[in-house]
Scaffold this motif. Structure first.
Motif, PDB file in Angstrom:
ATOM      1  N   THR A  12      16.104  21.629  -4.175  1.00 58.09           N
ATOM      2  CA  THR A  12      16.608  22.702  -4.975  1.00 58.09           C
ATOM      3  C   THR A  12      17.781  23.924  -4.463  1.00 58.09           C
ATOM      4  N   PRO A  13      17.944  24.922  -5.158  1.00 55.39           N
ATOM      5  CA  PRO A  13      19.088  25.233  -4.703  1.00 55.39           C
ATOM      6  C   PRO A  13      19.709  25.205  -3.232  1.00 55.39           C
ATOM      7  N   GLU A  14      18.541  26.144  -2.247  1.00 58.59           N
ATOM      8  CA  GLU A  14      19.163  26.626  -0.851  1.00 58.59           C
ATOM      9  C   GLU A  14      19.665  25.283  -0.387  1.00 58.59           C
ATOM     10  N   GLU A  15      18.314  23.769  -0.787  1.00 57.57           N
ATOM     11  CA  GLU A  15      19.679  22.319  -0.280  1.00 57.57           C
ATOM     12  C   GLU A  15      20.840  22.432  -1.041  1.00 57.57           C
ATOM     13  N   TYR A  16      20.881  22.180  -2.157  1.00 52.39           N
ATOM     14  CA  TYR A  16      22.373  21.797  -2.786  1.00 52.39           C
ATOM     15  C   TYR A  16      22.998  23.066  -1.737  1.00 52.39           C
ATOM     16  N   PHE A  17      23.164  24.480  -2.257  1.00 50.93           N
ATOM     17  CA  PHE A  17      24.472  25.625  -1.366  1.00 50.93           C
ATOM     18  C   PHE A  17      24.447  24.983   0.398  1.00 50.93           C
ATOM     19  N   ALA A  18      23.348  24.625   1.258  1.00 47.39           N
ATOM     20  CA  ALA A  18      23.103  24.164   2.030  1.00 47.39           C
ATOM     21  C   ALA A  18      24.181  22.773   2.335  1.00 47.39           C
ATOM     22  N   TRP A  19      24.480  22.096   1.533  1.00 43.76           N
ATOM     23  CA  TRP A  19      24.340  20.629   1.474  1.00 43.76           C
ATOM     24  C   TRP A  19      26.262  20.666   0.814  1.00 43.76           C
ATOM     25  N   GLU A  20      26.210  20.978   0.201  1.00 37.65           N
ATOM     26  CA  GLU A  20      27.559  21.714  -0.880  1.00 37.65           C
ATOM     27  C   GLU A  20      28.786  21.970  -0.226  1.00 37.65           C
ATOM     28  N   GLU A  21      28.052  23.589   0.842  1.00 32.53           N
ATOM     29  CA  GLU A  21      29.446  23.544   2.416  1.00 32.53           C
ATOM     30  C   GLU A  21      29.865  22.786   2.769  1.00 32.53           C
ATOM     31  N   GLN A  22      29.645  22.024   3.377  1.00 31.86           N
ATOM     32  CA  GLN A  22      29.828  20.772   3.824  1.00 31.86           C
ATOM     33  C   GLN A  22      30.703  19.658   3.691  1.00 31.86           C
ATOM     34  N   GLN A  23      30.793  19.579   2.150  1.00 31.86           N
ATOM     35  CA  GLN A  23      31.294  18.914   1.291  1.00 31.86           C
ATOM     36  C   GLN A  23      32.730  18.907   0.901  1.00 31.86           C
ATOM     37  N   LEU A  24      34.167  17.745   0.803  1.00 29.22           N
ATOM     38  CA  LEU A  24      34.869  18.318   0.441  1.00 29.22           C
ATOM     39  C   LEU A  24      35.662  18.464  -1.239  1.00 29.22           C
ATOM     40  N   GLU A  25      34.337  17.537  -1.673  1.00 26.91           N
ATOM     41  CA  GLU A  25      34.395  17.584  -3.405  1.00 26.91           C
ATOM     42  C   GLU A  25      33.478  18.728  -3.690  1.00 26.91           C
ATOM     43  N   LYS A  26      33.877  19.226  -4.557  1.00 26.91           N
ATOM     44  CA  LYS A  26      33.152  19.970  -5.635  1.00 26.91           C
ATOM     45  C   LYS A  26      31.440  19.129  -6.227  1.00 26.91           C
TER      46      LYS A  26
END
Length: 77
Positions: A12-26
């Motif tokens: 979901t977009p919510e899962e994506y944004f939560a996960w993406e905040e913790q990533q070094l890559e885009k």
């Protein structure tokens, strides 16, 4: 090159944004699937900016095909 993260899973977009905040890559989310993004070029940046501008015009809302494409395009913050 674009590589899918967890190919069988849809996010979901919510899962994506939560996960993406913790990533070094885009990454980008397309139809519920995450894809790693490679480094861009100046030409790529110009295309992305122009597409983003186009999606914010009245034409994008009036054209059913363009509206559908723009609706699912989540941009990296």
């Amino acid at each position: 090159m674009i590589a899918a993260k967890e190919p069988g899973r849809h996010f979901t977009p919510e899962e994506y944004f939560a996960w993406e905040e913790q990533q070094l890559e885009k990454h980008e989310l397309i139809d519920g699937r995450m894809y790693a993004m490679t480094g861009g070029t100046q030409n790529h940046s110009a295309i992305a900016i122009n597409c983003g501008r186009l999606c914010q015009t009245p034409t994008a809302r009036a054209d059913p095909t363009l509206h559908r494409l723009c609706r699912y395009w989540l941009r990296y913050p």
